[in-house]
Design a protein around this motif. Structure first.
Motif: not given
Length: 528
Positions: A44-49, A411-415
């Motif tokens: 997931p993008y939220s934890q990609i690092e 994280r995926a839906r921040l604007t």
């Protein structure tokens, strides 16, 4: 940066090729669980690092990235490129594009492993007993040993009356200490189906004289039959092997290696393999956590054998990589290697006693950089000053307990609007907080601070901690898989749905997906 894309048709074709690749579904876990391609792994993008380096350690690996058609994969590609990944392709149209091309999205998790387990039952004709049959055997005081092949944590949550905890990889290793003779029937159970099947068949592969059965539908089938489970049972420590038991384990390892043609590596050969940067090499220690913590080989990750087979997608993402298993006497690694080979992996056994390893303690975690970190007392001042306070914890964690006035974000839906003005990001996990901070900075935020803590810490700082059972709403809580999530909390309808889903997996496989799995590797011993 320029982002290279790939069509669903081209990607589908490449999934059958010999080249190493990682097909990463970069949506959040709930989205992934609602439907994903068969060979994809959730990163997931939220934890990609933190997840990408674990799942795909070689930065030159060809990585396919899939999102929900919402541009998140482009963001992930940019982050992974900054991390050194230089062979990235974004799937055109994301998951909706995959479906539009006529390909299947599979609900649930561990789909490849579970599909393989179902195939093993068919190919090996693994004997099973129903809950009613097991209950009758127990009532008749028939000599019997029931072994729970799940993790100790799962056993503690719920277990069958009279069952002993013995995770799947431990079965061929500990059996001499658990079953005193060759006549006593053995029943292996899990929560559903596949670990029961794999556990039972692992014992059958040893050529035991004992009758061995899988419990059909596991603890869920037990409850559906109207029988009670036990909750909160403390798993007993796994028994130490006697000298005779240790010799038996070593002999069984040698037998499995010979019969199934398993590949072994000495320490020098393994070092040479690991030095080859043109291929990915994973090293997994399949022993118990206590054994791993006491000593293990340098660079080995802990992956209890039964869990590794049950959930390969949680441990590694690169297909056609080299998977090396580390053990002490070899039988745990050998018995699990059979199954990993059947799932299409190139598997080796490290012929070196892991007890002589040079490292000890928990494996190193990817470091998380949290710029402008403050303690929890700063949250009080931030709320009083009208600063935006965002909680980056898991959605279900937020529901259970969060600081009043803190808004849940993912994280995926921040604007860009979210990045306006001073922002304080809090949460109970540093990686999630760091991910939200990075994205906000990317969106233009200039006044960013962070604080990592939990409900207890926040309450001690004088903050009001509240519960919101329905916030975030289910459609917003994309990091949690609601799909039959309460099947282990005595929801019988959820259990029925789960078992129906598992039994239906094989019917969804296309020719390409089915061809990647070869359960017949486990029939050789029984055919002799």
């Amino acid at each position: 940066m320029s982002i290279e894309t790939i069509t669903p048709q081209a990607l589908k074709s490449q999934l059958s090729g010999p080249e190493e690749y990682a097909f990463l579904d970069v949506r959040e876990h709930g989205q992934y669980g609602e439907g994903h391609p068969f060979f994809s792994v959730n990163a997931p993008y939220s934890q990609i690092e933190t997840r990408a380096p674990v799942l795909v350690p070689r930065r030159q690996t060809l990585c396919f990235l899939m999102d929900d058609g919402d541009g998140v994969a482009d963001l992930v590609a940019a982050r992974m490129a900054e991390m050194g990944y230089d062979n990235l392709r974004v799937l055109e149209g994301g998951a909706p594009g995959w479906v539009a091309a006529g390909y299947t999205l599979f609900k649930g998790v561990n789909v490849l492993s579970k599909s393989f387990g179902e195939l093993v039952e068919h190919a090996c004709d693994t004997p099973s007993v129903s809950a009613e049959e097991l209950r009758a055997m127990q009532a008749a005081k028939t000599p019997l040993v029931v072994l729970d092949g799940r993790s100790p944590r799962e056993f503690h949550k719920m277990s069958l009356p009279g069952a002993l905890s013995c995770p799947n990889a431990e079965l061929p290793y500990r059996l001499p200490e658990l079953v005193a003779d060759e006549d006593t029937p053995i029943v292996i159970n899990c929560a559903g189906r596949t670990r029961s099947i794999i556990g039972a068949q692992s014992l059958r592969n040893l050529g035991l004289k004992n009758p061995v059965f899988a419990l059909r539908n596991g603890t869920q089938g037990w409850r559906l039959a109207g029988f009670d489970l036990r909750h909160g049972e403390t798993p007993t420590e796994q028994p130490d092997l006697s000298p005779a038991g240790a010799q038996r384990a070593a002999d069984r390892a040698a037998d499995l290696i010979a019969r199934f043609g398993l590949k072994t590596l000495d320490a020098d050969a393994f070092d040479a393999m690991r030095a080859d940067t043109s291929r990915t090499t994973y090293l997994f220690d399949v022993r118990t956590e206590a054994e791993y913590l006491a000593a293990h080989w340098s660079g080995a990750r802990h992956a209890p054998g039964g869990q590794l087979v049950q959930a390969t997608d949680e441990f590694f993402a690169t297909r056609h990589a080299r998977v090396v298993l580390s053990d002490d006497l070899g039988v745990r690694a050998a018995s699990m290697a059979v199954w990993l080979m059947g799932m299409g992996h190139e598997v080796y056994l490290l012929a070196a006693d892991a007890r002589q390893g040079t490292e000890h303690g928990a494996e190193a975690q990817t470091e998380v950089n949290l710029p402008q970190s403050v303690d929890s007392s700063a949250i009080v001042a931030a709320l009083a000053a009208g600063t935006k306070v965002y909680d980056a914890s898991r959605g279900m964690s937020y529901r259970k307990a969060h600081v009043e006035g803190a808004r849940w974000v993912t994280r995926a839906r921040l604007t860009a609007e979210d990045a306006e003005g001073p922002v304080l990001v809090i949460g109970d996990r540093a990686d999630l907080v760091a991910g939200v901070m990075q994205r906000l900075a990317e969106l233009g935020a200039t006044e960013l601070t962070a604080s990592v803590g939990d409900a207890k810490i926040w309450a001690e700082a004088g903050l009001d901690v509240v519960e919101t059972p329905y916030i975030p709403a289910e459609e917003e809580c994309i990091d949690f898989l609601f799909f039959v999530h309460d099947r282990h909390d005595d929801n019988l309808e959820a259990a029925r749905q789960y078992l129906a889903w598992e039994l239906n997996l094989l019917g969804q496989l296309d020719a390409q997906e089915r061809a990647a799995l070869d359960p017949l590797v486990a029939t050789e011993l029984e055919a002799l």
